[in-house]
Structures are given as C-alpha cells and as structure tokens.
Scaffold this active site. Structure first.
Site, short mmCIF file in Angstrom:
data_model
loop_
_atom_site.label_atom_id
_atom_site.label_comp_id
_atom_site.label_asym_id
_atom_site.label_seq_id
_atom_site.Cartn_x
_atom_site.Cartn_y
_atom_site.Cartn_z
N GLU A 161 44.54 38.85 33.77
CA GLU A 161 43.65 37.80 34.29
C GLU A 161 42.32 37.78 33.54
O GLU A 161 41.77 36.71 33.28
CB GLU A 161 43.40 38.03 35.79
CG GLU A 161 42.78 36.85 36.51
CD GLU A 161 41.27 36.80 36.47
OE1 GLU A 161 40.70 35.75 36.78
OE2 GLU A 161 40.64 37.82 36.10
N ASP A 168 44.96 44.11 36.07
CA ASP A 168 44.09 44.55 34.98
C ASP A 168 42.63 44.58 35.38
O ASP A 168 42.24 43.99 36.40
CB ASP A 168 44.27 43.62 33.77
CG ASP A 168 43.92 42.17 34.07
OD1 ASP A 168 44.41 41.64 35.09
OD2 ASP A 168 43.14 41.55 33.31
N ASP A 206 44.00 34.18 46.56
CA ASP A 206 43.73 35.01 45.39
C ASP A 206 42.28 35.50 45.51
O ASP A 206 41.55 35.09 46.40
CB ASP A 206 43.94 34.17 44.11
CG ASP A 206 43.95 35.01 42.83
OD1 ASP A 206 44.17 36.24 42.92
OD2 ASP A 206 43.77 34.43 41.74
ZN LIG Z 1 39.28 39.50 39.09
#
Ligand SMILES: [Zn+2]
Ligand SMILES: *[C@@H]1O[C@H](CO)[C@@H](O)[C@H](O)[C@H]1NC(C)=O
Ligand SMILES: *[C@@H]1O[C@H](CO)[C@@H](O)[C@H](O)[C@H]1NC(C)=O
Length: 573
Positions: A239, A172, A268
């Site tokens: 997120e 997203d 990440d």
């Molecule tokens: Zn991000």
C-alpha cells in the site's frame, strides 16, 4: 496509508535515508493532520467572521444514529464482551501486535517484481506469524494467497444472498531510515510496551488494524459466532508504494467473484476521532481527492552555447512553469464535498460552533446557490491546509535539463503534481495545461503534443500523464433506513457513547481502496480504535516514534467485533 505516489517520480534512490527524509517532510501529512488543522483553525476563523443575522431555524442536518447493539446474544458472546475488558486480553493483544511489529515488512520505492526481489520475502514471515497467532481464523476461514503475498480470507456466511462485509488493512510499512533510528525513544521494530503505548513502525499504520481485525474474528470464532453475511478480509502488501501488487490483484479477484457492487461495505484504514467546536467527531473518510502527475518535455534544437537562441529549452520550460504557477486553481465547494456535511454537523450539534457561521449555512438552499462559494472563498483565506480540502493543488516538483556547460539543452523535463478537487476531473487539469502549453508553444514556434502516445518530435512541448486517479466516488452517508454508514455510526456510538458525533471526512491521501471502487460504493476509510485520554493523535505515522495506545487498540478490536455482528444483522436497504 500512502501519502503520496512517487515511485515513478523520484530519481533512483541512493540511500534509505534519502527516501525517509522525503517521507518525513511536512508535506507528508496524513489526512488527519489536515482535518485536525481545519478543525482547529476553523474555529478561529469562524470567530473572525463578521457577525451576521442568524439564519432561520433549519431542519436538522447531520442526523445521528443511536447506539447499535447486536440483537443476537449468547453466553459465549457475552463472555467475549467481558473478555475485552480484561487484563488478560490486554496483555495478549499487546503481545500479538508487538509480534507483528517485530517483522519489518518494509515497502521500498524500488522494489522489483514479486518473486524476483528478495526484499518481499519478509511477507512470508508475517503470513507465518499470523497463521500461528490466529489458529481459529486459520482453521475456520478459507485463505487464498493472491499474487503470492496478498492475503484473502473468506468466512462464508450461511445466507449467500447477503452481500459480504469487507475488512481491509495492509501488511507493509514505511521503511525506517538508518539515519533516524537514534531518534526513536524505543527501537522501531521492538514492539516495546511502556505501560501505555505499543511502540514501533506499523503500530498505527496499520498493523493495529491488521491484527485488530484478526483478533476480532479469532474471538468471534471462539465464541461460536456463525455469520449469515459472508466476511472477507483483504490484506494487501504494498500500500505504501501504490498498492498495485497487493490491492491491485486482490480487488480483481473480489470483483470477479462478487460482481460490481457485490459487497455491502468496505472498512479500510483512515480517519479517526478529533475534537472540534467543543465536540468529539469520529471522521470516517468518505471521499479522496484525485491526482495526476504530468510530465512536460520541452524539445529544442541543440548546438553550441556560444551561438545561443534568445531562449534555450530551459528558458522555455521556465516560462511555462511560471505561467502554470500564475494560474492556480480557485477554491470551490462542489455539492458532494463531505466537508460541507461536516460543517453542517458542527452547526447542528457543536456548542462552540460560532453563530456567525450560520449565515453561510445551510448551503443547500436553492435560493442562494452562491453561498457555498462564499464559504469556500472565506475559508480558503485561512490557510492552505483548509483551502486544499476544496481546491485542486498544483506543485511543480521536479525539473531536469541540460548536460554540459557548452551545449544547449535539447530536452528539458518538468514534473507537476496535482491533487484533484472533489467534483473535478483529471481531464480538466489536462485541458488547462494544454491551453497554457499552446500559449508558450505559439510564442516559440513549437508543436504541442498533448497526452498522446506519439513519440517526441524536435521543437515541441510534450505533455504526458505519468499517473493519475480520478477523485474517489463519494460514499453515501444517508441514514435513511438501514445503511452501511448508519451501521458504522451506530456501532461507534454503542462503543464510545452518544457524546461522539459521526461526521463525514475527506482524505487528501489515498488508501488501497482506490482499487475497490467497483466492489461497493460504501467505502469507509476509518480507524475505529480510540483512547479518549490520548485524544486525537497521528501516532508518529511515517516518521519517528510511531506508537499506539493499548486502550485505543483494544477498543478497535471490540469495534470490529461489534461491527461484524451489526452488519450481520443489518437489513440493508
Ligand atoms: Zn496505511
Ligand atoms: C498482565 O501483565 C502484567 C504485566 O506484565 C502482569 O502483572 C499481570 O499479572 C498480567 N495479567 C494477566 C491476567 O495475565
Ligand atoms: C516555425 O517552425 C517551422 C517548422 O518547425 C518552420 O518551418 C518555420 O519557419 C518556423 N517559423 C518561424 C517564424 O521561425
């Protein structure tokens, strides 16, 4: 990366423009801004520090790992390495990233449940796009859909005893407000390439990582690479609005499957490269501050305002707010704060690291435990961007109460946001507020209801935790033996050269990794793509003109491929 957690705090959004202004105000800084500021300002403040005697020569802190190049080679893998440098790869990667940017997978604060709110449906388009763009990934890796749009890819390794490598990104993006579209040099969902930058929402946060990881895997499959260590790709889809639907579900599946501490490492989105003290640092985030939003409800008798008490509910709430603001948190370096490690790195390697600072380092000396507190107090004077890297913040952000000019307010509500210092606990914030609430309550003969599930009662001050998260466990950064941090470091220096130093960094925002603490302690929030010509850049994330240098992107793809191979060969301690 999400910069603040707000969906339960904002009034119902009236327009996209309102939300976006929220997102673009100055407080919505990425951790990297904070780091950049500290790195810049710290140089100045260290210079201002009164010159003291040089401390004794100490053992080298911040040991750096040498370049780590995969041992396993093959003609196809060498060809792949060459391909990373080619025009053909550059052209194709631009096309792939631009295609992903053109699918506007916006996360809205008020999204309803998956399957009910049709605005989630753009996620289907992105999943289809990934499927057609990465055929080898989809014919080789197992793909599971978790909570409809969570994408969980598994590339099973030949040695089941090795704990998996987990690579993450979110699908997203932050919405683009209508009102800001004309401020974009190139339209936000164009994926326009200007010869140097790929433009658009998500280009830097973080479809670059999503596409980069898949590109690396696609090429590795094509080159005949067969992993010994299982590789997992875990891509959430909300997120930017908490990660509950995506990462919240994906992490559960992985922890069930692999157990506590069942993964070797997680990469990440997160910190990148920044220049400081004459050095260039790669800054993987190894810690995140915690947070707690506290709702304070003051209940007082209603009545006509022609016969008021001395203090109405709003007055009492104001008194408590004033008291809270009069008791801010003190700066404090807990020993595990990674910023201390970064200072050690600057001290050990950076040519412009001022000698005057050395008197405060090394801070670990048992003989002078107060050193780091002096360091904290001195540093805190230099500005809030620096101070809040080792201080719990509090901000009274919302207040409402009263409905009419002739009626006393029966219910007044205040929201206080806190970002909890590394080494502190959410419960300490709660305890402090309880103490202050009791002081005000005693004065006005009110009952305090502190952080319990009981319903509100008349004449009371009720404290509720709206949402909270402890500071993240700090990722180990030892390089004794073969460690995930060592592999990350060595991979980075193999790609960019040994002039790059690896320093531990602190995130003031949170990523989807908040749901993965049980899967491994080795969590790194790291954007590995770097273009030395551009240097440190926020790339317009969460605001207008988000863009990414193609050089940074191709380097990022190469980094992922090297990291996967290095992890595959790593004989972890
Ligand atoms: Zn991000
Ligand atoms: C890459 O794209 C540029 C610009 O579109 C083009 O001039 C060049 O021929 C392309 N190179 C390859 C190898 O496809
Ligand atoms: C305080 O409140 C209690 C119950 O709400 C009441 O019985 C008592 O009279 C009050 N005391 C004062 C001094 O107002």
């Amino acid at each position: 990366m999400v910069l603040f957690e707000k969906e339960t705090l904002l009034p119902p959004p009236r327009a996209a423009a309102v939300r976006s202004r929220w997102r673009s105000v100055g407080t919505l800084v990425r951790n990297a801004i904070v780091l950049a500021v500290i790195l810049k300002t710290s140089f100045a403040f260290y210079q201002r520090w009164t010159a003291g005697e040089d401390s004794s020569a100490s053992v080298v802190k911040c040991p750096q790992v040498g370049p780590l190049v995969p041992g396993q080679e093959s003609p196809a893998l060498s060809k792949m390495e060459d391909y990373f440098q080619s025009d053909k790869f550059r052209n194709e990667t631009i096309k792939r990233l631009a295609g992903a940017i053109r699918i506007p997978t916006q996360s809205y604060d008020d999204l309803g449940p998956v399957g009910e709110d049709s605005r989630w449906d753009t996620m289907y388009d992105l999943a289809d796009y990934l499927k057609s763009t990465f055929p080898l990934v989809h014919s080789t890796l197992a793909l599971e859909k978790v909570n409809t749009h969570g994408l969980l890819y598994t590339w099973k390794g030949t040695d089941a005893s090795l704990r998996p490598t987990v690579l993450m990104a979110h699908q997203d993006v932050v919405p683009v407000a209508e009102a800001t579209i004309d401020q974009w040099t190139h339209p936000p969902y164009s994926g326009y390439f200007d010869g140097k930058y790929i433009w658009g929402r998500g280009s830097a946060d973080c479809k670059n990582n999503l596409i980069g990881i898949l590109e690396a895997i696609e090429l590795l499959v094509g080159a005949g690479f067969e992993p010994k260590r299982t590789i997992i790709l875990s891509f959430g889809f909300d997120e930017e609005i908490s990660g509950r639907q995506g990462a919240g579900h994906l992490s559960g599946v992985l922890i069930d499957r692999y157990g506590k501490d069942g993964a070797a490492v997680i990469i990440d989105e997160g910190g990148g490269m920044a220049d400081s003290w004459g050095s260039t640092f790669a800054l993987p985030g190894v810690a995140e501050k915690g947070y707690i939003d506290v709702e304070i409800i003051v209940r007082m008798p209603g009545g006509h305002s022609s016969i008021p008490p001395t203090h109405s509910g709003i007055g009492v709430a104001s008194e408590l707010v004033t008291l809270i603001e009069a008791h801010p948190y003190e700066p404090h370096f807990h020993a595990e704060n990674p910023l201390l490690g970064l200072l050690e790195c600057g001290n050990a390697y950076s040519p412009e690291f001022p000698s005057s600072l050395k008197k405060h380092l090394p801070w670990k000396e048992p003989s002078c435990p107060a050193k780091k507190d002096k360091l904290a107090l001195e540093a805190a004077k230099q500005g809030d961007e620096v101070k809040y890297l080792f201080t719990t913040s509090l901000a009274v952000d919302v207040i409402s109460g009263g409905v009419k000019n002739n009626a006393l307010p029966e219910r007044t509500r205040v929201l206080v946001n806190h970002r909890v210092n590394i080494g502190d606990k959410v419960s300490e914030v709660q305890a402090k507020l309880v103490h202050l609430a009791h002081r005000v309550a005693a004065k006005h003969n009110l009952t305090v209801q502190a952080f319990n599930d009981e319903s509100e009662i008349p004449s009371s001050i009720k404290l509720n935790s709206v949402q909270s998260l402890e500071p993240a466990p700090v990722t180990p950064t030892s390089v004794d033996g073969v460690t995930p941090f060592g592999v990350l470091s060595g991979t980075t220096r193999a790609l960019y050269g040994e002039s790059i130093l690896i320093g531990p960094a602190l995130m003031t925002g949170n990523t989807d990794t908040r749901y993965y603490w049980d899967l491994t302690r080795h969590i790194f929030r790291y954007d590995p793509g770097y273009d030395p010509e551009v240097g440190f850049s926020l790339g317009g994330i969460h605001t207008v003109n988000e863009k990414l240098s193609v050089v940074a992107h191709t380097a990022g793809v190469q980094w992922y491929s090297l990291f996967i191979r290095n992890m595959d060969e790593a004989d972890l301690a």
